[in-house]
Design a protein around this motif. Structure first.
Motif, PDB file in Angstrom:
ATOM      1  N   ILE A  98       0.839  -1.206   0.000  1.00 54.41           N
ATOM      2  CA  ILE A  98       0.000   0.000   0.000  1.00 54.41           C
ATOM      3  C   ILE A  98       0.868   1.248   0.000  1.00 54.41           C
ATOM      4  N   CYS A 102      -0.192   4.645  -2.120  1.00 51.47           N
ATOM      5  CA  CYS A 102      -1.178   5.369  -1.319  1.00 51.47           C
ATOM      6  C   CYS A 102      -1.156   6.878  -1.568  1.00 51.47           C
ATOM      7  N   TYR A 113      -1.624  -5.041  -5.946  1.00 55.06           N
ATOM      8  CA  TYR A 113      -1.990  -5.443  -4.590  1.00 55.06           C
ATOM      9  C   TYR A 113      -2.623  -6.852  -4.524  1.00 55.06           C
ATOM     10  N   LEU A 324      -6.302  -2.873   3.524  1.00 56.83           N
ATOM     11  CA  LEU A 324      -6.493  -1.892   2.462  1.00 56.83           C
ATOM     12  C   LEU A 324      -7.595  -0.901   2.821  1.00 56.83           C
TER      13      LEU A 324
END
Length: 445
Positions: A98, A102, A113, A324
């Motif tokens: 992440i 992000c 992911y 997530l």
């Protein structure tokens, strides 16, 4: 129906009928040696399905005492996994991935992911060094996309032989080492087949479970407005997907050992009968239609041949989803649901594209560098950091903590592991090689 052109089979669509098949091993065998069309030599050479469904010493293709021996070795071995340690490791992997996207405000989640989490976790679970895993994934990809099943067999087999040789020399606290040391004394061929099944489950099926569940969370109005609802939301989404869009849509090929009647149909001994898990779960005649929390679906099979890795698969998927949504709770699908592309073959089904938008989130200890990317028709409000501002700190790399100590009775699979000390370029190299597998996975038809 036909599995491939010239490969006939009966397709089971009814829930109760599927349960009857799976719970009557004395009548319905999983052993392809009973397949009449194969024994009569009428199957086309080079067909995909007959190459996958063929006599092999794998727990999913044998019955009776041979099945009990292999199944016992798998269950004893996977039963030693420390669930708390596995959860901790999945969280670390998820956080590291992440961190890579992000701050961008947008991502394509399958490639960055959903597929990478289980692939990287499997390296730890099986004590598999990166170079062997790379080779193994090339073989697994050939099974998934059907491009070269024979070549996939050779590639996967060579990689697993290398892994087995390594673990005989340097046993560790991992599934491979424990399976080698099991009192069932599996042969090398048996070890290869059980490892191929288990690793294929983690790297080939769990990505579909995560991706399909994210699609539901982002597009189903029962979930999409409540992404901050916590872990129960994730568990409900997993249940929904396992009922309506299981990653293994069809498999369960069975062969009656004698002529029999089933659901009003006359079956001859050796006829191929494939169970469609996706269809049986949607059976309109279900006495208790599926609801949130109802886990009577058939996505993992049932009876003596039910999937042996289902609990770990679900744990990996649920932790990846929870992490997530905790880090980026305002995910929205970028584009229309009709634009999503799907992997849809004989056996597996899942989304292979999942583009999303979200408000950028700073990495831990970092600074946000830009606003979200503009939507179509909106002005671009992204701004770089002011001149002279310190750059954000480097992304903390993650080191796969391969176990090298001899596994003793009761030893946990994974402890805290080493500190995240591997250099960033090493991590990027690892992800680059894994993405080679993902590119093939996406091109599958």
């Amino acid at each position: 129906m036909e599995l491939n052109p010239g490969v006939p089979a009966m397709l089971c669509l009814g829930y109760d009928t599927a349960l009857e098949i799976m719970r009557r091993p004395e009548t319905f065998s999983k052993d392809p040696r009973h397949w009449r069309a194969r024994n009569e030599g009428v199957l086309p050479e080079g067909s995909y399905a007959p190459h996958i469904i063929r006599p092999r010493p794998q727990v999913d293709f044998v019955d009776g005492e041979e099945h009990r021996r292999l199944r016992g070795a798998i269950e004893d071995t996977t039963g030693r996994i420390d669930s708390a340690a596995l959860r901790n490791y999945v969280e670390r992997i998820a956080d590291s991935l992440i961190d890579q996207f992000c701050e961008a405000g947008e991502a394509e989640l399958i490639g960055t992911y959903c597929a990478l989490v289980p692939i990287m976790v499997s390296s730890q679970l099986f004590g598999c060094p990166q170079e062997i895993m790379d080779q193994l994934l090339r073989g697994v990809a050939s099974f998934i996309d059907g491009s070269d099943p024979s070549g996939g067999d050779r590639t996967s087999g060579a990689a697993l032989r290398e892994l087995i040789d390594l673990k005989r020399r340097e046993p560790g606290a991992d599934i491979t080492s424990w399976l080698i040391a099991h009192p069932a004394r599996l042969t090398d061929e048996e070890l290869i087949e059980q490892l191929l099944l288990l690793i294929g489950m983690v790297t080939g099926v769990v990505p579909g479970l995560i991706g399909n569940s994210l699609r539901v969370l982002l597009t189903d109005e029962r979930f999409s407005g409540e992404l901050m609802g916590g872990s129960m939301l994730v568990e409900d989404a997993l249940d929904e997907v396992l009922w309506t869009d299981p990653p293994v849509a069809n498999m369960g090929l069975y062969f009656p050992v004698h002529d029999t009647n089933l659901a009003g149909k006359r079956l001859r001994a050796g006829d191929a009968v494939m169970i469609s898990f996706a269809a049986t779960n949607r059976d309109a005649l279900l006495r208790s239609p599926h609801k949130q929390g109802n886990r009577a679906h058939l996505a993992f099979g049932a009876g003596p041949h039910a999937c042996p890795g289902r609990s770990s698969a679900r744990l990996i998927a649920s932790v990846a989803l929870e992490k997530l949504l905790d880090r980026i709770p305002d995910l929205v699908l970028a584009g229309e649901i009709e634009e999503l592309k799907w992997l849809s073959g004989i056996f597996v089904r899942g989304v292979i594209t999942l583009p999303v938008r979200f408000a950028p989130v700073a990495r831990p200890g970092g600074r946000l560098t830009s606003a979200p990317p503009a939507r179509p028709g909106e002005p671009d409000q992204r701004q770089d950091l002011p001149a002279g501002a310190p750059p954000p700190p480097p992304i903390p790399p993650i080191s796969l903590p391969f176990a090298t100590d001899a596994a003793s009775e009761g030893e946990a699979l994974m402890g805290p592991g080493p500190e995240l000390e591997q250099q960033a370029e090493d991590r990027q190299k690892q992800q680059s090689s894994l993405l080679g597998f993902l590119n093939r996975w996406r091109r599958a038809r």
